[in-house]
Scaffold this motif. Structure first.
Motif, PDB file in Angstrom:
ATOM      1  N   ILE A  58      42.698  45.849  29.422  1.00  0.00           N
ATOM      2  CA  ILE A  58      43.883  44.990  29.456  1.00  0.00           C
ATOM      3  C   ILE A  58      44.435  44.770  28.049  1.00  0.00           C
ATOM      4  CG2 ILE A  58      44.641  42.621  29.943  1.00  0.00           C
ATOM      5  CD1 ILE A  58      43.219  42.830  32.585  1.00  0.00           C
ATOM      6  N   ARG A  59      43.517  44.850  27.076  1.00  0.00           N
ATOM      7  CA  ARG A  59      43.958  44.678  25.683  1.00  0.00           C
ATOM      8  C   ARG A  59      44.751  45.869  25.156  1.00  0.00           C
ATOM      9  NH1 ARG A  59      40.709  42.498  28.329  1.00  0.00           N
ATOM     10  NH2 ARG A  59      41.139  40.282  28.240  1.00  0.00           N
ATOM     11  N   THR A  60      44.731  46.996  25.863  1.00  0.00           N
ATOM     12  CA  THR A  60      45.461  48.172  25.391  1.00  0.00           C
ATOM     13  C   THR A  60      46.878  48.231  25.959  1.00  0.00           C
ATOM     14  OG1 THR A  60      44.814  49.628  27.218  1.00  0.00           O
ATOM     15  CG2 THR A  60      43.285  49.459  25.350  1.00  0.00           C
ATOM     16  N   LEU A  61      47.256  47.235  26.753  1.00  0.00           N
ATOM     17  CA  LEU A  61      48.551  47.283  27.440  1.00  0.00           C
ATOM     18  C   LEU A  61      49.582  46.404  26.758  1.00  0.00           C
ATOM     19  CD1 LEU A  61      47.065  46.932  31.022  1.00  0.00           C
ATOM     20  CD2 LEU A  61      48.098  49.000  30.065  1.00  0.00           C
ATOM     21  N   GLU A  62      50.826  46.860  26.801  1.00  0.00           N
ATOM     22  CA  GLU A  62      51.922  46.041  26.269  1.00  0.00           C
ATOM     23  C   GLU A  62      52.610  45.246  27.370  1.00  0.00           C
ATOM     24  OE1 GLU A  62      54.525  48.556  23.978  1.00  0.00           O
ATOM     25  OE2 GLU A  62      52.806  49.407  22.898  1.00  0.00           O
ATOM     26  N   SER A  63      52.554  45.733  28.594  1.00  0.00           N
ATOM     27  CA  SER A  63      53.263  45.083  29.704  1.00  0.00           C
ATOM     28  C   SER A  63      52.744  43.669  29.928  1.00  0.00           C
ATOM     29  CB  SER A  63      53.070  45.887  30.988  1.00  0.00           C
ATOM     30  OG  SER A  63      53.481  47.212  30.811  1.00  0.00           O
ATOM     31  N   GLU A  64      53.645  42.819  30.429  1.00  0.00           N
ATOM     32  CA  GLU A  64      53.281  41.429  30.737  1.00  0.00           C
ATOM     33  C   GLU A  64      52.704  41.303  32.145  1.00  0.00           C
ATOM     34  OE1 GLU A  64      53.599  38.872  28.446  1.00  0.00           O
ATOM     35  OE2 GLU A  64      53.989  40.632  27.185  1.00  0.00           O
ATOM     36  N   GLU A  65      53.190  42.156  33.062  1.00  0.00           N
ATOM     37  CA  GLU A  65      52.759  42.101  34.463  1.00  0.00           C
ATOM     38  C   GLU A  65      51.801  43.261  34.700  1.00  0.00           C
ATOM     39  OE1 GLU A  65      53.756  40.136  37.239  1.00  0.00           O
ATOM     40  OE2 GLU A  65      54.773  38.801  35.845  1.00  0.00           O
ATOM     41  N   ILE A  66      50.574  42.940  35.080  1.00  0.00           N
ATOM     42  CA  ILE A  66      49.562  43.985  35.221  1.00  0.00           C
ATOM     43  C   ILE A  66      48.995  43.955  36.636  1.00  0.00           C
ATOM     44  CG2 ILE A  66      47.336  44.825  34.373  1.00  0.00           C
ATOM     45  CD1 ILE A  66      48.123  43.444  31.677  1.00  0.00           C
ATOM     46  N   TYR A  67      48.979  45.118  37.263  1.00  0.00           N
ATOM     47  CA  TYR A  67      48.429  45.266  38.613  1.00  0.00           C
ATOM     48  C   TYR A  67      47.121  46.028  38.498  1.00  0.00           C
ATOM     49  CZ  TYR A  67      52.984  43.638  40.001  1.00  0.00           C
ATOM     50  OH  TYR A  67      54.105  42.858  40.143  1.00  0.00           O
ATOM     51  N   VAL A  68      46.038  45.385  38.924  1.00  0.00           N
ATOM     52  CA  VAL A  68      44.714  46.008  38.851  1.00  0.00           C
ATOM     53  C   VAL A  68      44.286  46.397  40.266  1.00  0.00           C
ATOM     54  CG1 VAL A  68      42.278  45.662  38.278  1.00  0.00           C
ATOM     55  CG2 VAL A  68      44.065  44.672  36.807  1.00  0.00           C
ATOM     56  N   VAL A  69      44.062  47.696  40.475  1.00  0.00           N
ATOM     57  CA  VAL A  69      43.658  48.191  41.794  1.00  0.00           C
ATOM     58  C   VAL A  69      42.273  48.820  41.691  1.00  0.00           C
ATOM     59  CG1 VAL A  69      44.179  49.763  43.696  1.00  0.00           C
ATOM     60  CG2 VAL A  69      46.051  48.597  42.492  1.00  0.00           C
ATOM     61  N   PRO A  70      41.271  48.247  42.376  1.00  0.00           N
ATOM     62  CA  PRO A  70      39.920  48.811  42.353  1.00  0.00           C
ATOM     63  C   PRO A  70      39.810  50.052  43.246  1.00  0.00           C
ATOM     64  CG  PRO A  70      39.877  46.442  42.870  1.00  0.00           C
ATOM     65  CD  PRO A  70      41.280  46.924  43.054  1.00  0.00           C
ATOM     66  N   LEU A  71      39.408  51.160  42.653  1.00  0.00           N
ATOM     67  CA  LEU A  71      39.159  52.384  43.413  1.00  0.00           C
ATOM     68  C   LEU A  71      37.721  52.303  43.935  1.00  0.00           C
ATOM     69  CD1 LEU A  71      41.188  54.684  43.883  1.00  0.00           C
ATOM     70  CD2 LEU A  71      39.949  56.020  42.199  1.00  0.00           C
ATOM     71  N   PHE A  72      37.538  51.341  44.852  1.00  0.00           N
ATOM     72  CA  PHE A  72      36.243  51.100  45.485  1.00  0.00           C
ATOM     73  C   PHE A  72      36.483  51.053  46.988  1.00  0.00           C
ATOM     74  CE2 PHE A  72      35.343  49.884  41.213  1.00  0.00           C
ATOM     75  CZ  PHE A  72      33.967  50.026  41.041  1.00  0.00           C
ATOM     76  N   ILE A  73      35.423  51.302  47.753  1.00  0.00           N
ATOM     77  CA  ILE A  73      35.574  51.370  49.206  1.00  0.00           C
ATOM     78  C   ILE A  73      35.533  49.990  49.847  1.00  0.00           C
ATOM     79  CG2 ILE A  73      34.457  52.156  51.348  1.00  0.00           C
ATOM     80  CD1 ILE A  73      36.061  54.319  49.752  1.00  0.00           C
ATOM     81  N   SER A  74      34.647  49.112  49.385  1.00  0.00           N
ATOM     82  CA  SER A  74      34.487  47.838  50.087  1.00  0.00           C
ATOM     83  C   SER A  74      34.519  46.654  49.130  1.00  0.00           C
ATOM     84  CB  SER A  74      33.180  47.832  50.890  1.00  0.00           C
ATOM     85  OG  SER A  74      32.104  48.188  50.068  1.00  0.00           O
ATOM     86  N   GLU A  75      34.768  45.495  49.713  1.00  0.00           N
ATOM     87  CA  GLU A  75      34.648  44.255  48.959  1.00  0.00           C
ATOM     88  C   GLU A  75      33.161  43.992  48.761  1.00  0.00           C
ATOM     89  OE1 GLU A  75      36.752  41.102  51.004  1.00  0.00           O
ATOM     90  OE2 GLU A  75      38.208  42.571  51.730  1.00  0.00           O
ATOM     91  N   GLY A  76      32.776  43.652  47.558  1.00  0.00           N
ATOM     92  CA  GLY A  76      31.360  43.431  47.318  1.00  0.00           C
ATOM     93  C   GLY A  76      31.126  43.116  45.858  1.00  0.00           C
ATOM     94  N   TYR A  77      29.929  43.419  45.412  1.00  0.00           N
ATOM     95  CA  TYR A  77      29.483  43.044  44.071  1.00  0.00           C
ATOM     96  C   TYR A  77      30.468  43.466  42.982  1.00  0.00           C
ATOM     97  CZ  TYR A  77      26.507  43.157  39.886  1.00  0.00           C
ATOM     98  OH  TYR A  77      26.002  43.006  38.631  1.00  0.00           O
ATOM     99  N   PHE A  78      30.943  44.724  43.036  1.00  0.00           N
ATOM    100  CA  PHE A  78      31.827  45.187  41.967  1.00  0.00           C
ATOM    101  C   PHE A  78      33.184  44.518  42.015  1.00  0.00           C
ATOM    102  CE2 PHE A  78      28.679  48.437  41.352  1.00  0.00           C
ATOM    103  CZ  PHE A  78      28.678  48.523  39.967  1.00  0.00           C
ATOM    104  N   THR A  79      33.780  44.454  43.209  1.00  0.00           N
ATOM    105  CA  THR A  79      35.134  43.907  43.284  1.00  0.00           C
ATOM    106  C   THR A  79      35.147  42.389  43.153  1.00  0.00           C
ATOM    107  OG1 THR A  79      35.039  43.849  45.699  1.00  0.00           O
ATOM    108  CG2 THR A  79      35.985  45.813  44.685  1.00  0.00           C
ATOM    109  N   GLU A  80      34.070  41.733  43.592  1.00  0.00           N
ATOM    110  CA  GLU A  80      34.076  40.267  43.570  1.00  0.00           C
ATOM    111  C   GLU A  80      33.492  39.686  42.291  1.00  0.00           C
ATOM    112  OE1 GLU A  80      32.078  38.985  47.082  1.00  0.00           O
ATOM    113  OE2 GLU A  80      33.763  39.489  48.390  1.00  0.00           O
ATOM    114  N   GLN A  81      32.608  40.436  41.622  1.00  0.00           N
ATOM    115  CA  GLN A  81      31.944  39.871  40.443  1.00  0.00           C
ATOM    116  C   GLN A  81      32.166  40.668  39.166  1.00  0.00           C
ATOM    117  OE1 GLN A  81      27.841  38.550  41.102  1.00  0.00           O
ATOM    118  NE2 GLN A  81      28.195  38.661  43.295  1.00  0.00           N
TER     119      GLN A  81
END
Length: 305
Positions: A58-81
């Protein structure tokens, strides 16, 4: 170039791998597709196990509005924590997604140390558009844009040894595709729990079964374990036939769903659901990757029949 006034960025976050150099290939491929469509001022990839890392992105971006999309299959440890912690989204709480395991959409948060607005999206794997990618994977592996009649479809996941939501994601898409009536039979199968992919032929009456693993990238699960477990080959290193005949059933093994080009559409759909201005890009990406928009239906698959 952009109708929207505020610069918008897309960050695709994925697991990556120290061990498997191909793990990040789909992430880069889908990012390139989206970059070419020109919807975002900036598109970045970030990984847990590879550079560039989640922490810096996120520190490498100039944009003010940032959309983060997880390329993960399910909700769980990685996406939630892991991801929210590493991105330093301090107001994050899994409750913000208000999900029962398959319906996370987005939460708008502040990345406090850089003062940027971050739209943290649910994982690609539970988005409705993933059902279309699974079907397109079946089309790709059989070379038939109308595949379905006389065919069974197995959607394969890891299973709940790791996280209860992982099975939910698999069952969700199996149910959605079954409801369309396109395939004669649709089953959710697992590596680590019943019904097991090892016994794939037990769960189908169809002579032809397409097997699509709901994994983001091809790795040892999809390229070693599953083909051997299903009996397609005694030794994954020697490869296997597509289709391979097991117990009188033709098994069309598709490999990881995440390598399908249409995955780029799911990433964009996630960002669109969170308010990103990407409608034109979605149309372009669907057209380019053979998505299910009606105007391209007749133009597709004119070669290779």
């Amino acid at each position: 170039m952009h109708a929207h006034s505020q610069a918008q960025a897309l960050v695709i976050v994925a697991h990556g791998s120290h061990l498997n150099p191909d793990a990040s290939n789909p992430t880069y491929a889908h990012a390139d597709t989206i970059r070419d469509a020109g919807a975002f001022d900036e598109v970045r990839e970030a990984f847990w196990k590879e550079e560039p890392h989640f922490r810096e992105v996120i520190r490498t971006l100039e944009s003010e509005e940032i959309y983060v999309v997880p390329l993960f299959i399910s909700e769980g440890y990685f996406t939630e924590q892991v991801i929210p912690r590493e991105l330093r989204l301090e107001e994050w709480d899994p409750e913000r997604w208000d999900s029962d395991g398959t319906d996370a959409s987005q939460a708008t948060l502040e990345a406090t140390d850089v003062g940027k607005r971050v739209h943290y999206c649910g994982p690609v794997g539970t988005h409705n558009a993933m059902s279309d990618v699974i079907v397109q994977r079946a089309e790709s592996v059989t070379g038939d844009s109308d595949v379905g009649d006389g065919f069974g479809l197995a959607v394969v996941g890891h299973g709940t040894e790791r996280n209860a939501n992982s099975a939910k994601a698999i069952e969700y898409h199996a149910d959605r595709i079954r409801e369309t009536g396109r395939f004669d039979e649709v089953q959710a199968l697992f590596m680590d729990e019943e019904p097991e992919v090892d016994d794939v032929t037990d769960f189908f009456e169809s002579d032809d079964v397409v097997v699509v693993p709901l994994f983001v990238a091809d790795g040892y699960h999809t390229q070693e374990d599953i083909p051997e477990d299903m009996g397609l080959t005694d030794d994954y290193r020697t490869g296997w036939d597509v289709p391979a005949t097991v117990d009188g059933t033709r098994i069309w093994y598709a490999g990881a769903v995440g390598t399908e080009a249409l995955m780029a559409d799911v990433v964009l759909e996630r960002a669109a659901d969170a308010g990103a201005d990407v409608d034109a890009a979605i149309d372009e990406v669907r057209e380019r990757t053979g998505g299910t928009s009606t105007e391209t239906e007749s133009e597709r698959h004119v070669t290779g029949d």
